[in-house]
Scaffold this motif. Structure first.
Motif, mmCIF file in Angstrom:
data_model
loop_
_atom_site.group_PDB
_atom_site.id
_atom_site.type_symbol
_atom_site.label_atom_id
_atom_site.label_comp_id
_atom_site.label_asym_id
_atom_site.label_seq_id
_atom_site.Cartn_x
_atom_site.Cartn_y
_atom_site.Cartn_z
ATOM 1 N N LEU A 1 -3.737 1.759 -15.135
ATOM 2 C CA LEU A 1 -3.491 0.579 -14.322
ATOM 3 C C LEU A 1 -3.856 0.845 -12.878
ATOM 4 O O LEU A 1 -4.375 -0.035 -12.195
ATOM 5 N N GLY A 2 -3.581 2.034 -12.404
ATOM 6 C CA GLY A 2 -3.927 2.393 -11.033
ATOM 7 C C GLY A 2 -5.417 2.321 -10.775
ATOM 8 O O GLY A 2 -5.841 1.939 -9.689
ATOM 9 N N ALA A 3 -6.222 2.643 -11.776
ATOM 10 C CA ALA A 3 -7.665 2.578 -11.618
ATOM 11 C C ALA A 3 -8.152 1.135 -11.544
ATOM 12 O O ALA A 3 -9.221 0.854 -11.003
ATOM 13 N N MET A 4 -7.361 0.177 -12.051
ATOM 14 C CA MET A 4 -7.750 -1.239 -12.011
ATOM 15 C C MET A 4 -7.378 -1.917 -10.694
ATOM 16 O O MET A 4 -7.817 -3.023 -10.423
ATOM 17 N N LEU A 5 -6.554 -1.270 -9.867
ATOM 18 C CA LEU A 5 -6.153 -1.853 -8.591
ATOM 19 C C LEU A 5 -7.351 -1.889 -7.640
ATOM 20 O O LEU A 5 -8.253 -1.081 -7.746
ATOM 21 N N PRO A 6 -7.338 -2.856 -6.691
ATOM 22 C CA PRO A 6 -8.393 -2.829 -5.682
ATOM 23 C C PRO A 6 -8.359 -1.497 -4.927
ATOM 24 O O PRO A 6 -7.294 -1.013 -4.561
ATOM 25 N N ASP B 1 0.814 -1.217 0.000
ATOM 26 C CA ASP B 1 0.000 0.000 0.000
ATOM 27 C C ASP B 1 0.847 1.267 0.000
ATOM 28 O O ASP B 1 0.466 2.269 -0.605
ATOM 29 N N LEU B 2 1.996 1.231 0.685
ATOM 30 C CA LEU B 2 2.845 2.420 0.784
ATOM 31 C C LEU B 2 3.724 2.638 -0.441
ATOM 32 O O LEU B 2 3.965 3.781 -0.839
ATOM 33 N N PRO C 1 1.279 3.484 -5.040
ATOM 34 C CA PRO C 1 1.553 4.829 -5.560
ATOM 35 C C PRO C 1 2.437 4.821 -6.800
ATOM 36 O O PRO C 1 2.246 5.627 -7.708
ATOM 37 N N ALA C 2 3.396 3.891 -6.863
ATOM 38 C CA ALA C 2 4.272 3.830 -8.039
ATOM 39 C C ALA C 2 3.481 3.442 -9.278
ATOM 40 O O ALA C 2 3.664 4.017 -10.355
ATOM 41 N N ILE C 3 2.588 2.470 -9.145
ATOM 42 C CA ILE C 3 1.779 2.050 -10.297
ATOM 43 C C ILE C 3 0.861 3.179 -10.733
ATOM 44 O O ILE C 3 0.702 3.436 -11.934
ATOM 45 N N LYS C 4 0.268 3.866 -9.769
ATOM 46 C CA LYS C 4 -0.640 4.964 -10.118
ATOM 47 C C LYS C 4 0.107 6.112 -10.792
ATOM 48 O O LYS C 4 -0.445 6.794 -11.642
ATOM 49 N N THR C 5 1.358 6.331 -10.413
ATOM 50 C CA THR C 5 2.143 7.399 -11.013
ATOM 51 C C THR C 5 2.541 7.043 -12.443
ATOM 52 O O THR C 5 2.446 7.870 -13.343
ATOM 53 N N VAL C 6 2.982 5.810 -12.641
ATOM 54 C CA VAL C 6 3.452 5.385 -13.953
ATOM 55 C C VAL C 6 2.297 5.270 -14.934
ATOM 56 O O VAL C 6 2.396 5.710 -16.071
ATOM 57 N N SER C 7 1.210 4.664 -14.508
ATOM 58 C CA SER C 7 0.075 4.467 -15.411
ATOM 59 C C SER C 7 -1.233 4.647 -14.652
ATOM 60 O O SER C 7 -1.676 3.737 -13.954
ATOM 61 N N PRO C 8 -1.876 5.793 -14.812
ATOM 62 C CA PRO C 8 -3.148 6.012 -14.123
ATOM 63 C C PRO C 8 -4.225 4.988 -14.510
ATOM 64 O O PRO C 8 -5.079 4.660 -13.695
#
Length: 71
Positions: A63-68, A49-50, A54-61
């Motif tokens: 992909l970040g939207a697909m995370l739980p 979570d820490l 955040p790294a995935i959301k920064t690199v690809s929004p």
């Protein structure tokens, strides 16, 4: 990440470890091994979570939207 989320991750890890030990390993629920395994699982969850989310959301929004809980 607030302290309540960290505590929640650790307690969730202990709960998962307890269920795993009772249901699958057929061992005692109340033991230090359960607590140790639970803290490791909880720390891994908090680390994810820490650091990873955040790294995935920064690199690809996208992909970040697909995370739980990808808010």
């Amino acid at each position: 990440m607030d302290p309540q989320s960290i505590i929640d991750s650790l307690l969730r890890g202990v709960m998962i470890a307890g269920v795993n030990r009772v249901v699958f390993e057929r061992k005692a629920l109340f033991s230090m091994a359960t607590v140790n395994q639970g803290v490791r699982l909880g720390a891994a969850s908090a680390g994810y979570d820490l650091l990873v989310k955040p790294a995935i959301k920064t690199v690809s929004p996208q992909l970040g939207a697909m995370l739980p809980n990808g808010k």
